[in-house]
Design a protein around this motif. Sequence first.
Motif, PDB file in Angstrom:
ATOM      1  N   VAL A  33       5.634  21.471   8.640  1.00 47.41           N
ATOM      2  CA  VAL A  33       4.824  21.925   9.768  1.00 47.41           C
ATOM      3  C   VAL A  33       3.463  21.236   9.823  1.00 47.41           C
ATOM      4  CG1 VAL A  33       3.772  23.953  10.844  1.00 47.41           C
ATOM      5  CG2 VAL A  33       6.041  24.137   9.826  1.00 47.41           C
ATOM      6  N   PRO A  38       4.681  15.799  10.890  1.00 47.94           N
ATOM      7  CA  PRO A  38       3.967  15.364  12.093  1.00 47.94           C
ATOM      8  C   PRO A  38       3.611  13.877  12.077  1.00 47.94           C
ATOM      9  CG  PRO A  38       3.085  17.449  11.346  1.00 47.94           C
ATOM     10  CD  PRO A  38       4.037  16.969  10.283  1.00 47.94           C
ATOM     11  N   PHE A  41       6.859  11.932  12.521  1.00 39.86           N
ATOM     12  CA  PHE A  41       7.282  12.017  13.918  1.00 39.86           C
ATOM     13  C   PHE A  41       6.476  11.041  14.769  1.00 39.86           C
ATOM     14  CE2 PHE A  41       6.859  13.674  18.218  1.00 39.86           C
ATOM     15  CZ  PHE A  41       8.193  13.827  18.570  1.00 39.86           C
ATOM     16  N   HIS A  42       5.185  11.060  14.610  1.00 38.06           N
ATOM     17  CA  HIS A  42       4.297  10.224  15.432  1.00 38.06           C
ATOM     18  C   HIS A  42       4.480   8.736  15.154  1.00 38.06           C
ATOM     19  CE1 HIS A  42       0.493   8.444  16.831  1.00 38.06           C
ATOM     20  NE2 HIS A  42       0.584   9.359  17.779  1.00 38.06           N
ATOM     21  N   THR A  55       2.267  12.938  20.898  1.00 39.95           N
ATOM     22  CA  THR A  55       1.435  14.080  20.509  1.00 39.95           C
ATOM     23  C   THR A  55       1.701  15.279  21.405  1.00 39.95           C
ATOM     24  OG1 THR A  55      -0.268  12.591  19.672  1.00 39.95           O
ATOM     25  CG2 THR A  55      -0.933  14.850  20.138  1.00 39.95           C
ATOM     26  N   PHE A  58       5.146  16.851  20.595  1.00 41.11           N
ATOM     27  CA  PHE A  58       5.106  17.588  19.325  1.00 41.11           C
ATOM     28  C   PHE A  58       4.335  18.896  19.492  1.00 41.11           C
ATOM     29  CE2 PHE A  58       3.748  18.602  15.041  1.00 41.11           C
ATOM     30  CZ  PHE A  58       4.938  18.430  14.345  1.00 41.11           C
ATOM     31  N   ALA A  59       3.251  18.853  20.223  1.00 46.07           N
ATOM     32  CA  ALA A  59       2.463  20.067  20.458  1.00 46.07           C
ATOM     33  C   ALA A  59       3.267  21.099  21.243  1.00 46.07           C
ATOM     34  CB  ALA A  59       1.180  19.719  21.200  1.00 46.07           C
ATOM     35  N   THR A  62       5.825  22.698  18.947  1.00 46.79           N
ATOM     36  CA  THR A  62       5.170  23.677  18.071  1.00 46.79           C
ATOM     37  C   THR A  62       4.882  24.963  18.834  1.00 46.79           C
ATOM     38  OG1 THR A  62       4.144  21.873  16.830  1.00 46.79           O
ATOM     39  CG2 THR A  62       3.175  24.055  16.571  1.00 46.79           C
ATOM     40  N   TRP A 112      13.649  11.323  18.775  1.00 47.70           N
ATOM     41  CA  TRP A 112      12.601  12.327  18.951  1.00 47.70           C
ATOM     42  C   TRP A 112      13.150  13.652  19.474  1.00 47.70           C
ATOM     43  CZ3 TRP A 112      11.644  14.221  23.779  1.00 47.70           C
ATOM     44  CH2 TRP A 112      12.086  13.461  24.863  1.00 47.70           C
ATOM     45  N   LEU A 116      12.614  17.081  17.404  1.00 46.82           N
ATOM     46  CA  LEU A 116      11.920  18.253  17.936  1.00 46.82           C
ATOM     47  C   LEU A 116      12.787  19.506  17.876  1.00 46.82           C
ATOM     48  CD1 LEU A 116       9.918  16.780  20.940  1.00 46.82           C
ATOM     49  CD2 LEU A 116       9.116  17.336  18.626  1.00 46.82           C
ATOM     50  N   PHE A 119      12.755  20.523  14.295  1.00 49.56           N
ATOM     51  CA  PHE A 119      11.427  21.044  13.970  1.00 49.56           C
ATOM     52  C   PHE A 119      11.259  22.464  14.500  1.00 49.56           C
ATOM     53  CE2 PHE A 119       6.977  21.716  15.177  1.00 49.56           C
ATOM     54  CZ  PHE A 119       6.380  21.623  13.926  1.00 49.56           C
ATOM     55  N   ASN A 123      10.768  25.665  12.141  1.00 49.52           N
ATOM     56  CA  ASN A 123       9.583  26.498  12.349  1.00 49.52           C
ATOM     57  C   ASN A 123       9.979  27.955  12.603  1.00 49.52           C
ATOM     58  OD1 ASN A 123       6.841  27.000  12.731  1.00 49.52           O
ATOM     59  ND2 ASN A 123       6.564  25.197  13.997  1.00 49.52           N
TER      60      ASN A 123
END
Length: 131
Positions: A33, A38, A41-42, A55, A58-59, A62, A112, A116, A119, A123
């Motif tokens: 996390v 991150p 991923f980026h 970004t 990913f945001a 999350t 990606w 995600l 992820f 999470n």
Amino acid sequence: MTQLLDRLGLGRPDVRAWAMYDWANSAVWTTIVAAVFPIYFHNVVAADLGDAVATSRFAWATTLAIVIVAIVAPLLGAIADYWAMKKKFLAMFLWLGALACLAMYWIGPGDWKLALVLFILANIGVAGSIV
């Protein structure tokens, strides 16, 4: 050995099990996390998307995971308390998070969407297991 465990406050098997769970849970928070995933991923998975898009996605992932847990957690907490299903819910979320983290092995450059989804599931698993 038992004297050492008693001095550490880990004399009972259930306390040791909880300590191991908490240790693993903390590893997911820090590795997946917050710190390593991150950046991976980026820099690797979404490198072809550009900085701002990577970004942003990913945001949003999350945020989606946190919102799902925030909506579902009170309901699942009430169900777990009413029908005495705390351990079953703990196991369910633990497996969800663990399998999502395990599946991250297959994430490569350009994956990606898969990254995600995994992820978000990881999470939800880690946050849901705490509830």
